[in-house]
Write a protein that holds these residues in place. Structure first.
Motif, short mmCIF file in Angstrom:
data_model
loop_
_atom_site.label_atom_id
_atom_site.label_comp_id
_atom_site.label_asym_id
_atom_site.label_seq_id
_atom_site.Cartn_x
_atom_site.Cartn_y
_atom_site.Cartn_z
N TYR A 90 0.82 -1.21 0.00
CA TYR A 90 0.00 0.00 0.00
C TYR A 90 0.86 1.26 0.00
CZ TYR A 90 -2.41 3.94 2.05
OH TYR A 90 -2.88 5.21 2.30
N LEU A 91 1.93 1.28 0.78
CA LEU A 91 2.77 2.48 0.86
C LEU A 91 3.41 2.81 -0.49
CD1 LEU A 91 4.50 1.97 4.34
CD2 LEU A 91 2.68 3.60 3.74
N LYS A 92 3.81 1.79 -1.23
CA LYS A 92 4.36 2.03 -2.57
C LYS A 92 3.31 2.69 -3.46
CE LYS A 92 7.72 -1.75 -2.71
NZ LYS A 92 8.10 -3.02 -3.39
N LEU A 93 2.12 2.13 -3.44
CA LEU A 93 1.05 2.68 -4.29
C LEU A 93 0.69 4.10 -3.85
CD1 LEU A 93 -1.33 -0.40 -4.63
CD2 LEU A 93 0.46 0.36 -6.20
N ARG A 94 0.64 4.33 -2.55
CA ARG A 94 0.27 5.66 -2.05
C ARG A 94 1.25 6.72 -2.54
NH1 ARG A 94 1.05 7.07 4.19
NH2 ARG A 94 3.20 7.05 3.38
N ASN A 95 2.52 6.42 -2.51
CA ASN A 95 3.51 7.41 -2.94
C ASN A 95 3.37 7.74 -4.42
OD1 ASN A 95 4.58 7.53 -0.35
ND2 ASN A 95 6.09 5.92 -0.75
N TYR A 96 3.14 6.72 -5.24
CA TYR A 96 2.99 6.96 -6.67
C TYR A 96 1.70 7.72 -6.97
CZ TYR A 96 6.95 4.02 -7.98
OH TYR A 96 8.21 3.51 -8.15
N ILE A 97 0.63 7.39 -6.25
CA ILE A 97 -0.64 8.09 -6.47
C ILE A 97 -0.52 9.56 -6.07
CG2 ILE A 97 -3.06 8.23 -5.76
CD1 ILE A 97 -2.97 5.16 -5.41
N ARG A 98 0.12 9.82 -4.96
CA ARG A 98 0.29 11.22 -4.51
C ARG A 98 1.14 12.02 -5.50
NH1 ARG A 98 1.40 10.71 2.05
NH2 ARG A 98 -0.76 10.25 2.64
N ASN A 99 2.08 11.34 -6.17
CA ASN A 99 2.93 12.02 -7.16
C ASN A 99 2.33 11.98 -8.56
OD1 ASN A 99 4.91 12.62 -5.22
ND2 ASN A 99 5.87 10.61 -5.48
N ASP A 100 1.07 11.51 -8.64
CA ASP A 100 0.35 11.44 -9.91
C ASP A 100 1.09 10.55 -10.93
OD1 ASP A 100 -1.89 12.02 -11.41
OD2 ASP A 100 -0.96 13.72 -12.43
N GLN A 101 1.67 9.49 -10.45
CA GLN A 101 2.33 8.52 -11.33
C GLN A 101 1.48 7.24 -11.39
OE1 GLN A 101 6.07 8.74 -8.95
NE2 GLN A 101 7.08 9.22 -10.91
N LEU A 102 0.35 7.35 -12.05
CA LEU A 102 -0.60 6.24 -12.07
C LEU A 102 -0.10 5.05 -12.87
CD1 LEU A 102 -4.05 8.04 -12.39
CD2 LEU A 102 -2.92 7.14 -10.35
N TRP A 122 -5.33 -3.46 -8.23
CA TRP A 122 -5.09 -3.27 -9.67
C TRP A 122 -6.38 -2.89 -10.38
CZ3 TRP A 122 -7.08 -6.33 -13.71
CH2 TRP A 122 -6.57 -6.03 -14.98
N SER A 123 -7.50 -3.54 -10.04
CA SER A 123 -8.78 -3.23 -10.67
C SER A 123 -9.19 -1.78 -10.38
CB SER A 123 -9.87 -4.18 -10.16
OG SER A 123 -9.55 -5.52 -10.46
N ALA A 124 -9.02 -1.35 -9.13
CA ALA A 124 -9.39 0.02 -8.77
C ALA A 124 -8.50 1.04 -9.48
CB ALA A 124 -9.30 0.20 -7.26
N VAL A 249 -9.68 0.60 2.32
CA VAL A 249 -10.18 1.90 2.77
C VAL A 249 -9.10 2.95 2.63
CG1 VAL A 249 -11.02 3.18 4.77
CG2 VAL A 249 -11.87 0.88 4.34
N LYS A 250 -7.86 2.61 3.00
CA LYS A 250 -6.77 3.57 2.88
C LYS A 250 -6.50 3.92 1.42
CE LYS A 250 -4.41 2.29 7.17
NZ LYS A 250 -3.16 1.79 7.78
N LEU A 251 -6.58 2.92 0.54
CA LEU A 251 -6.35 3.20 -0.89
C LEU A 251 -7.42 4.12 -1.44
CD1 LEU A 251 -4.68 2.53 -3.46
CD2 LEU A 251 -6.36 0.72 -3.91
#
Length: 261
Positions: A90-102, A122-124, A249-251
């Motif tokens: 989750y932490l890896k995904l959170r950092n990329y999402i915050r940096n708009d690196q989808l 992945w689906s979300a 929920v966090k994602l």
């Protein structure tokens, strides 16, 4: 229903004890007349119990082997196949999402798509990326991501603990086979008392009681490990589901914060 089964089992056990007492009473006269010398103390191995239990032992063994094979299948599904560091993922995904690196976030989620959590995330993220490209914003985009995540959860999470009830069923079948073998052994013992005399009567009585006790023991020896295996695997499934609930929920919160109204 559980209380009813316990009461039935208790009644069966009481009946077995009563039958053993009856066998002891019937066998007393023969014991007094023969008065054989006390045999030397001998060990009694599990192999001997298996042999003395006759065909009932093979039936119980078959049930136990089926349970072990199914346990290996479910272990593989819940441990090696679901191996993932939920918090780190989750932490890896959170950092990329915050940096708009989808794109990077989606690639990481796709690499874990073989796990339940990886597939859900992945689906979300795929819906989030595609919906945003199509021009959705604000509440519409949030609803699309939320719906896609809930749909993925419904498609996959139920598989984690489904089928574990079979361990309870197999344990009960093993126990009931043991009890049925017990009754059958006592019937053979009574038949020996009624139709035979002398040494043949004592042999039939001994063999019947051995079978009666042995089948009960084998049934319990099969049922106890199967019950423990079910509890172990269920704990693992519940832990995975809890992680999915928490980090889903966090994602969603992370994605919602990244969506501009």
């Amino acid at each position: 229903m559980a209380e009813g089964v316990k009461m039935k089992t208790k009644n069966i056990v009481l009946m077995i004890i009563s039958l053993f007492m009856c066998v002891g009473l019937f066998a007393q006269p023969a014991t007094e007349t023969a008065a054989p010398a006390a045999p030397a103390k001998q060990g009694y191995s599990l192999t001997q119990v298996f042999i003395d239990s006759g065909n009932w032992a093979y039936a119980i063994l078959l049930v136990f082997v089926i349970g072990l094979v199914y346990a290996f299948v479910r272990w593989y599904q819940l441990y090696p196949k679901e191996k993932i560091d939920a918090a780190g993922f989750y932490l890896k995904l959170r950092n990329y999402i915050r940096n708009d690196q989808l794109d990077e976030a989606t690639k990481i989620a796709e690499s874990y798509k073989g796990t339940t959590m990886g597939f859900i995330f992945w689906s979300a993220l795929m819906v989030f990326k595609d919906a945003r490209k199509s021009g959705q914003t604000g509440a519409d985009l949030r609803n699309s991501v939320q719906n896609s995540l809930e749909e993925a959860v419904l498609q996959t999470v139920y598989k984690l603990d489904s089928g574990l009830f079979w361990f309870d069923t197999l344990a009960q079948v093993a126990t009931y086979l043991g009890l049925l073998g017990t009754i059958w052994g006592l019937l053979e013992a009574f038949a020996g008392l009624a139709g035979l005399t002398g040494a043949a009567q004592q042999t039939a009585l001994t063999d019947g009681i051995k079978k009666a006790i042995g089948t009960t023991a084998l049934g319990l020896l099969a049922a106890i490990p199967l019950t423990l295996i079910k509890g172990w695997l269920l704990t693992r499934a519940n832990n995975i589901i809890s992680n999915i609930d928490e980090f889903s929920v966090k994602l969603i919160n992370t994605i919602n914060n990244a969506i501009k109204d």
